[in-house]
Scaffold this motif. Structure first.
Motif, PDB file in Angstrom:
ATOM      1  N   GLY A 176      -9.823  -3.212  10.255  1.00 45.32           N
ATOM      2  CA  GLY A 176      -9.378  -2.411   9.127  1.00 45.32           C
ATOM      3  C   GLY A 176      -7.950  -2.676   8.706  1.00 45.32           C
ATOM      4  O   GLY A 176      -7.585  -2.401   7.553  1.00 45.32           O
ATOM      5  N   VAL A 177      -7.127  -3.226   9.609  1.00 40.81           N
ATOM      6  CA  VAL A 177      -5.721  -3.449   9.247  1.00 40.81           C
ATOM      7  C   VAL A 177      -5.590  -4.441   8.093  1.00 40.81           C
ATOM      8  O   VAL A 177      -4.564  -4.446   7.407  1.00 40.81           O
ATOM      9  CB  VAL A 177      -4.894  -3.924  10.463  1.00 40.81           C
ATOM     10  N   ALA A 178      -6.616  -5.238   7.854  1.00 39.10           N
ATOM     11  CA  ALA A 178      -6.571  -6.176   6.724  1.00 39.10           C
ATOM     12  C   ALA A 178      -6.502  -5.443   5.386  1.00 39.10           C
ATOM     13  O   ALA A 178      -6.073  -6.019   4.378  1.00 39.10           O
ATOM     14  CB  ALA A 178      -7.793  -7.094   6.753  1.00 39.10           C
ATOM     15  N   ASN A 179      -6.904  -4.173   5.380  1.00 41.06           N
ATOM     16  CA  ASN A 179      -6.867  -3.385   4.148  1.00 41.06           C
ATOM     17  C   ASN A 179      -5.527  -2.718   3.918  1.00 41.06           C
ATOM     18  O   ASN A 179      -5.314  -2.106   2.864  1.00 41.06           O
ATOM     19  CB  ASN A 179      -7.957  -2.301   4.199  1.00 41.06           C
ATOM     20  N   LEU A 180      -4.635  -2.804   4.892  1.00 38.55           N
ATOM     21  CA  LEU A 180      -3.341  -2.145   4.780  1.00 38.55           C
ATOM     22  C   LEU A 180      -2.363  -3.049   4.045  1.00 38.55           C
ATOM     23  O   LEU A 180      -1.510  -3.716   4.624  1.00 38.55           O
ATOM     24  CB  LEU A 180      -2.815  -1.776   6.173  1.00 38.55           C
ATOM     25  N   ARG A 181      -2.487  -3.040   2.751  1.00 39.01           N
ATOM     26  CA  ARG A 181      -1.628  -3.826   1.885  1.00 39.01           C
ATOM     27  C   ARG A 181      -1.485  -3.093   0.562  1.00 39.01           C
ATOM     28  O   ARG A 181      -2.288  -2.230   0.222  1.00 39.01           O
ATOM     29  CB  ARG A 181      -2.176  -5.231   1.685  1.00 39.01           C
ATOM     30  N   ASP A 197      12.491   7.548  13.680  1.00 35.13           N
ATOM     31  CA  ASP A 197      12.283   7.401  12.249  1.00 35.13           C
ATOM     32  C   ASP A 197      11.815   5.976  11.982  1.00 35.13           C
ATOM     33  O   ASP A 197      12.498   5.022  12.339  1.00 35.13           O
ATOM     34  CB  ASP A 197      13.602   7.679  11.525  1.00 35.13           C
ATOM     35  N   TRP A 198      10.640   5.851  11.385  1.00 33.47           N
ATOM     36  CA  TRP A 198      10.050   4.530  11.134  1.00 33.47           C
ATOM     37  C   TRP A 198       9.581   4.463   9.690  1.00 33.47           C
ATOM     38  O   TRP A 198       8.959   5.403   9.186  1.00 33.47           O
ATOM     39  CB  TRP A 198       8.848   4.291  12.044  1.00 33.47           C
ATOM     40  N   LEU A 199       9.844   3.350   9.037  1.00 30.33           N
ATOM     41  CA  LEU A 199       9.388   3.136   7.675  1.00 30.33           C
ATOM     42  C   LEU A 199       8.447   1.934   7.657  1.00 30.33           C
ATOM     43  O   LEU A 199       8.848   0.819   8.000  1.00 30.33           O
ATOM     44  CB  LEU A 199      10.562   2.882   6.735  1.00 30.33           C
ATOM     45  N   VAL A 200       7.203   2.181   7.295  1.00 32.01           N
ATOM     46  CA  VAL A 200       6.207   1.120   7.184  1.00 32.01           C
ATOM     47  C   VAL A 200       6.097   0.728   5.716  1.00 32.01           C
ATOM     48  O   VAL A 200       5.955   1.596   4.846  1.00 32.01           O
ATOM     49  CB  VAL A 200       4.831   1.596   7.699  1.00 32.01           C
ATOM     50  N   ARG A 201       6.163  -0.560   5.457  1.00 27.28           N
ATOM     51  CA  ARG A 201       6.082  -1.052   4.082  1.00 27.28           C
ATOM     52  C   ARG A 201       4.820  -1.883   3.900  1.00 27.28           C
ATOM     53  O   ARG A 201       4.595  -2.858   4.630  1.00 27.28           O
ATOM     54  CB  ARG A 201       7.320  -1.885   3.743  1.00 27.28           C
ATOM     55  N   LEU A 202       3.995  -1.474   2.942  1.00 24.40           N
ATOM     56  CA  LEU A 202       2.803  -2.235   2.577  1.00 24.40           C
ATOM     57  C   LEU A 202       3.164  -3.201   1.457  1.00 24.40           C
ATOM     58  O   LEU A 202       3.769  -2.809   0.443  1.00 24.40           O
ATOM     59  CB  LEU A 202       1.675  -1.305   2.105  1.00 24.40           C
ATOM     60  N   ARG A 203       2.815  -4.467   1.654  1.00 19.91           N
ATOM     61  CA  ARG A 203       3.089  -5.514   0.681  1.00 19.91           C
ATOM     62  C   ARG A 203       1.758  -6.113   0.213  1.00 19.91           C
ATOM     63  O   ARG A 203       0.718  -5.880   0.846  1.00 19.91           O
ATOM     64  CB  ARG A 203       3.945  -6.612   1.317  1.00 19.91           C
ATOM     65  N   PRO A 204       1.756  -6.910  -0.830  1.00 20.58           N
ATOM     66  CA  PRO A 204       0.498  -7.526  -1.267  1.00 20.58           C
ATOM     67  C   PRO A 204      -0.140  -8.407  -0.199  1.00 20.58           C
ATOM     68  O   PRO A 204      -1.362  -8.574  -0.186  1.00 20.58           O
ATOM     69  CB  PRO A 204       0.923  -8.352  -2.485  1.00 20.58           C
ATOM     70  N   ASP A 205       0.668  -8.956   0.729  1.00 18.52           N
ATOM     71  CA  ASP A 205       0.140  -9.865   1.744  1.00 18.52           C
ATOM     72  C   ASP A 205       0.007  -9.217   3.118  1.00 18.52           C
ATOM     73  O   ASP A 205      -0.307  -9.898   4.099  1.00 18.52           O
ATOM     74  CB  ASP A 205       1.027 -11.104   1.860  1.00 18.52           C
ATOM     75  N   GLY A 206       0.246  -7.911   3.229  1.00 15.11           N
ATOM     76  CA  GLY A 206       0.144  -7.268   4.530  1.00 15.11           C
ATOM     77  C   GLY A 206       1.082  -6.081   4.636  1.00 15.11           C
ATOM     78  O   GLY A 206       1.413  -5.442   3.635  1.00 15.11           O
ATOM     79  N   PHE A 207       1.535  -5.788   5.857  1.00 12.09           N
ATOM     80  CA  PHE A 207       2.386  -4.622   6.070  1.00 12.09           C
ATOM     81  C   PHE A 207       3.202  -4.827   7.340  1.00 12.09           C
ATOM     82  O   PHE A 207       2.947  -5.741   8.130  1.00 12.09           O
ATOM     83  CB  PHE A 207       1.546  -3.345   6.203  1.00 12.09           C
ATOM     84  N   GLY A 208       4.173  -3.954   7.537  1.00 12.84           N
ATOM     85  CA  GLY A 208       4.966  -4.000   8.760  1.00 12.84           C
ATOM     86  C   GLY A 208       6.107  -3.012   8.681  1.00 12.84           C
ATOM     87  O   GLY A 208       6.335  -2.378   7.641  1.00 12.84           O
ATOM     88  N   LEU A 209       6.822  -2.853   9.800  1.00 16.88           N
ATOM     89  CA  LEU A 209       7.993  -2.002   9.795  1.00 16.88           C
ATOM     90  C   LEU A 209       9.074  -2.624   8.929  1.00 16.88           C
ATOM     91  O   LEU A 209       9.315  -3.831   8.981  1.00 16.88           O
ATOM     92  CB  LEU A 209       8.529  -1.814  11.217  1.00 16.88           C
ATOM     93  N   ASP A 210       9.733  -1.807   8.128  1.00 16.29           N
ATOM     94  CA  ASP A 210      10.788  -2.292   7.254  1.00 16.29           C
ATOM     95  C   ASP A 210      11.972  -2.730   8.104  1.00 16.29           C
ATOM     96  O   ASP A 210      12.502  -1.939   8.893  1.00 16.29           O
ATOM     97  CB  ASP A 210      11.200  -1.181   6.292  1.00 16.29           C
TER      98      ASP A 210
END
Length: 263
Positions: A176-181, A197-210
């Protein structure tokens, strides 16, 4: 900011190796006079016996990987479990599994380069991963037995870090992580009982911690709770609508995250 091993800078250091022994001992203590057939609601279809076998097996398999100094993905998960025939031996076997792990740690430099499925390509990855496998399943066991689990705050903070930094690499067993964009969309996770405090950023090619850290800027959605609740939340042990958890912002974004981040 993240350190070279994927851990959030400023987080309280955790001795993962020592904590595994402590968490295993807590797990073993919960098993006293327990029924092996007790269902485990947080692991659908599993009994308490299944949970104990899984946890000890993971500890022994990770230990085998450490002894082998693996440099590429293993082709098999076969390992000599030495599992006792009867439930009456399971608690001692689980305790022995932590001893097997301790022996592997003692023989392995934590900074040794090794293959790992997550971001940190060193032996220490496996100790950190083993800790949170053990801790979460200790919680599963206690809840199944009607006990009230607690999670030490430094471990909870480190566990949220460990989950979020490695989740982008978990596609082989969490598809399912493939849908996190998305088009530069952000979710903040913030502890209400101190630092965290964590900021997760979703991008067109995936996601990750900022990489700039969560403190800068706003987020489309924010999730707040104690560190322990955040840990249980990201691992699917707690619902985001549970008492003590606060969610605000883009509901569709939160639904996307929690529907696809199962680990």
């Amino acid at each position: 900011m993240m350190s070279s091993d994927g851990r959030a800078q400023g987080a309280t250091p955790v001795d993962h190796r020592a904590a595994i022994m402590v968490e295993t001992a807590r797990f073993v203590a919960a098993l006293e006079n327990a029924d092996s057939t007790t269902p485990v609601p947080s692991c659908p279809g599993w009994t308490l016996a299944d949970l104990v076998k899984h946890t000890g097996s993971v500890q022994r398999w990770f230990s085998a990987l450490l002894h082998a100094r693996v440099q590429e993905p293993p082709r098999t998960r076969d390992v000599d479990l030495r599992l006792p025939e009867g439930w009456e031996g399971y608690a001692d076997w689980l305790a022995e599994s932590a001893t097997v792990a301790a022996e592997a740690f003692a023989a392995t430099d934590p900074d040794l380069p090794m293959w790992a499925w997550g971001v940190d390509q060193h032996a220490r990855f496996w100790a950190r991963r083993m800790l949170f496998e053990t801790l979460l399943h200790r919680v599963d066991a206690e809840e199944a037995l009607g006990l009230r689990p607690t999670v030490d705050r430094p471990l909870a903070i480190d566990g949220v870090d460990e989950f979020l930094v490695n989740l982008p690499f978990a596609g082989s067993f969490a598809p399912g992580v493939a849908n996190l964009r998305g088009p530069d969309r952000t979710i903040r996770f913030r502890a209400t009982d101190g630092d965290g405090d964590w900021l997760v950023r979703l991008r067109p090619d995936g996601f990750g911690l900022d990489p700039s850290g969560a403190a800068a800027g706003s987020a489309e959605a924010t999730v707040r709770g104690t560190a322990a609740d955040l840990l249980l939340l990201v691992y699917g042990r707690l619902d985001r609508h549970a008492e003590g958890v606060e969610c605000e912002g883009d509901e569709d974004l939160l639904t996307l995250w929690f529907s696809n981040s199962a680990f």
